[in-house]
Write a protein that holds these residues in place. Structure first.
Motif, PDB file in Angstrom:
ATOM      1  N   SER A 165       0.806  -1.616   0.078  1.00 46.05           N
ATOM      2  CA  SER A 165       0.167   0.505  -0.604  1.00 46.05           C
ATOM      3  C   SER A 165       0.882   1.305  -0.091  1.00 46.05           C
ATOM      4  N   ILE A 166      -0.053   1.992   0.114  1.00 46.23           N
ATOM      5  CA  ILE A 166       1.088   3.666  -0.279  1.00 46.23           C
ATOM      6  C   ILE A 166       1.230   4.127   0.999  1.00 46.23           C
ATOM      7  N   SER A 167       0.937   3.536   2.299  1.00 51.76           N
ATOM      8  CA  SER A 167       1.049   4.062   3.028  1.00 51.76           C
ATOM      9  C   SER A 167       2.548   2.726   4.328  1.00 51.76           C
ATOM     10  N   THR A 168       2.046   2.545   3.659  1.00 53.62           N
ATOM     11  CA  THR A 168       3.566   0.829   3.382  1.00 53.62           C
ATOM     12  C   THR A 168       4.833   1.444   3.291  1.00 53.62           C
ATOM     13  N   SER A 169       4.656   2.133   2.117  1.00 59.28           N
ATOM     14  CA  SER A 169       5.727   2.419   0.510  1.00 59.28           C
ATOM     15  C   SER A 169       6.154   3.777   1.604  1.00 59.28           C
ATOM     16  N   ILE A 170       5.649   4.409   2.093  1.00 54.45           N
ATOM     17  CA  ILE A 170       6.699   5.682   2.956  1.00 54.45           C
ATOM     18  C   ILE A 170       6.665   5.000   3.659  1.00 54.45           C
ATOM     19  N   HIS A 171       6.599   4.309   5.023  1.00 54.81           N
ATOM     20  CA  HIS A 171       7.626   3.960   5.852  1.00 54.81           C
ATOM     21  C   HIS A 171       8.858   3.572   5.363  1.00 54.81           C
ATOM     22  N   TYR A 172       8.108   2.136   4.290  1.00 50.30           N
ATOM     23  CA  TYR A 172       9.925   1.941   3.879  1.00 50.30           C
ATOM     24  C   TYR A 172      10.200   2.933   3.501  1.00 50.30           C
ATOM     25  N   TYR A 173      10.186   3.980   2.972  1.00 49.44           N
ATOM     26  CA  TYR A 173      10.770   4.394   2.191  1.00 49.44           C
ATOM     27  C   TYR A 173      11.792   5.629   3.395  1.00 49.44           C
ATOM     28  N   PHE A 174      11.563   5.737   3.829  1.00 55.50           N
ATOM     29  CA  PHE A 174      12.019   6.603   4.510  1.00 55.50           C
ATOM     30  C   PHE A 174      12.860   5.864   6.145  1.00 55.50           C
ATOM     31  N   ALA A 175      12.603   4.556   5.941  1.00 53.27           N
ATOM     32  CA  ALA A 175      13.547   3.658   6.194  1.00 53.27           C
ATOM     33  C   ALA A 175      15.106   3.527   6.461  1.00 53.27           C
ATOM     34  N   LEU A 176      14.389   3.230   4.910  1.00 58.85           N
ATOM     35  CA  LEU A 176      15.652   3.164   3.678  1.00 58.85           C
ATOM     36  C   LEU A 176      16.526   4.550   3.445  1.00 58.85           C
ATOM     37  N   GLY A 177      15.548   5.242   3.898  1.00 61.88           N
ATOM     38  CA  GLY A 177      16.445   6.741   3.836  1.00 61.88           C
ATOM     39  C   GLY A 177      17.578   6.804   4.730  1.00 61.88           C
ATOM     40  N   LYS A 178      16.772   6.427   6.165  1.00 64.89           N
ATOM     41  CA  LYS A 178      18.170   6.349   6.984  1.00 64.89           C
ATOM     42  C   LYS A 178      18.766   5.316   6.777  1.00 64.89           C
ATOM     43  N   ALA A 179      18.360   4.317   6.662  1.00 63.80           N
ATOM     44  CA  ALA A 179      19.540   3.548   7.285  1.00 63.80           C
ATOM     45  C   ALA A 179      20.828   4.235   6.027  1.00 63.80           C
TER      46      ALA A 179
END
Length: 415
Positions: A96-110
């Motif tokens: 879902s878009i909401s899940t994708s948003i969380h994913y990209y912020f996690a990847l960006g942080k890493a």
């Protein structure tokens, strides 16, 4: 049960419910994740990591747990969790878009932690783009408010009411999000006489209620209020806020957006102390861009809207500094707090009118619950790595720089 209790603010009993669910089924990913989130707020980061890791082991596709873990850890290039995040990039469109948003912020942080700055920005930008699509920000209402402020909050309207014998002293910490407001609250709430209530909606609630009662909007409301009505609204704020800590004389309200209500605060609450957190707009805005906020902050997910919001905030503060007495607002530049922590902390306590408490220097040992995006930072002693962090992304942040460059001199929003 745990989720219901948590939604009611009953965090301690929610923890018991989550722990019971986990005892019955250690592979219950949601219970593991939710318990970890409460431990994060409490500063119990080692326990939080264990529960987030358990949630991921139970359900590797549970992106919320990956995101929550990313917030409270520092990545290295050989981190297996970074490798996992990168491995599912091609599959993320299935979520879902909401899940994708969380994913990209996690990847960006890493990627940010491992100094892969170009790739980190690309991930942050995608997370922000998706969020803006899902929940766009309309600046028109705030723009109209800022345009009206100088015509409504004039010299004739701004007058300090008499203090009387009121012993309750609210402390408002205002400013741009990610400008050091949580750090200031953590320092002050380490004082034995001060309770840190976090980001409260109470002031906005009662002002909007007053607007509805008179069938008009803010800031026009202010022109219709008598001295008695200002006092009544202020008293309602005090009564609601002091339910949180009835035995304290000083309570902190750390809602950054209260900066737009400073004229109202001055008229409503004669004992109030107003602290203004200031930070280089490039650092505060970029820090917003790299964080996924739990509530509101819809302006934070696009560089142009971030810059426009900052400009409106700066214009509001310029008006308050023009119209209010010189000592009405205490300014705390983030960069100076980092360099001269003890000196500024003592000045803050003196401004509030209290005697010095050495616990304020050990703010990172304060075990109060912190719900903001700064929940990990305030568990550490003062550090300088966040100053000028934006320069790792100079090229990508050029659109933002063009908007906020006139305000990068601290005197421009402090005049």
């Amino acid at each position: 049960m745990g989720a219901s209790l948590e939604s009611l603010g009953e965090k301690q009993t929610a923890k018991i419910a989550y722990a019971t669910a986990i005892a019955l089924n250690p592979n219950h990913a949601e219970a593991q994740n939710n318990l970890g989130a409460i431990y994060s707020e409490e500063g119990r980061l080692d326990e939080a990591r264990l529960h987030f890791t358990s949630a991921i082991q139970a359900n590797p596709a549970f992106i919320d747990a990956h995101y929550n873990l990313s917030i409270i850890k520092t990545y290295t290039l050989d981190d297996p969790h970074l490798n996992f995040l990168e491995s599912i990039t091609q599959k993320i469109n299935d979520y879902s878009i909401s899940t994708s948003i969380h994913y990209y912020f996690a990847l960006g942080k890493a990627l940010d932690d491992t100094k892969q700055y170009a790739r980190a920005f690309k991930a942050y930008a995608e997370g922000n783009r998706l969020h803006s699509l899902l929940l766009p920000w309309d600046e028109n209402q705030l723009h109209e408010i800022i345009k009206q402020l100088p015509n409504i909050f004039t010299n004739s309207l701004i007058k300090k009411p008499e203090v009387g014998n009121e012993t309750r002293c609210p402390i408002f910490i205002v400013g741009m999000p990610r400008a050091g407001t949580t750090l200031i609250e953590q320092i002050l709430s380490s004082h034995k006489s001060i309770y840190g209530a976090g980001e409260l909606s109470i002031l906005d609630d009662i002002i909007q209620e007053a607007c509805q009662k008179k069938n008009m909007s803010f800031p026009t409301l202010a022109t219709t209020l008598t001295d008695k009505e200002f006092h009544q609204i202020g008293n309602e704020y005090l009564n609601r806020t002091w339910k949180l800590a009835p035995n304290k004389n000083y309570i902190i309200d750390k809602m950054p957006g209260n900066c737009f209500y400073i004229g109202m605060i001055y008229r409503m609450l004669p004992t109030a102390k107003i602290i203004h957190a200031i930070r280089d707009p490039m650092d505060s805005c970029f820090s917003c861009f790299t964080h996924l906020f739990k509530n509101g902050m819809l302006f934070a997910y696009d560089l142009i809207t971030l810059g426009n919001y900052y400009r409106l905030y700066a214009q509001a503060m310029q008006h308050w500094f023009t119209i209010l007495p010189q000592n009405a607002i205490f300014n705390v530049p983030y960069e100076e707090m980092v360099e001269n922590h003890e000196m500024l902390s003592k000045q803050l306590i003196d401004y509030i009118g209290l005697s010095w408490d050495t616990n304020c220097l050990n703010f990172y040992e304060n075990n109060r619950t912190v719900k903001t995006a700064s929940l990990t930072q305030v568990r550490k002693p003062i550090y300088k790595t966040s100053v000028q962090r934006w320069r790792h992304f100079t090229k990508e942040l050029e659109p933002l720089l063009q908007i906020v460059s006139p305000y990068r001199n601290i005197k421009e929003i402090n005049a």
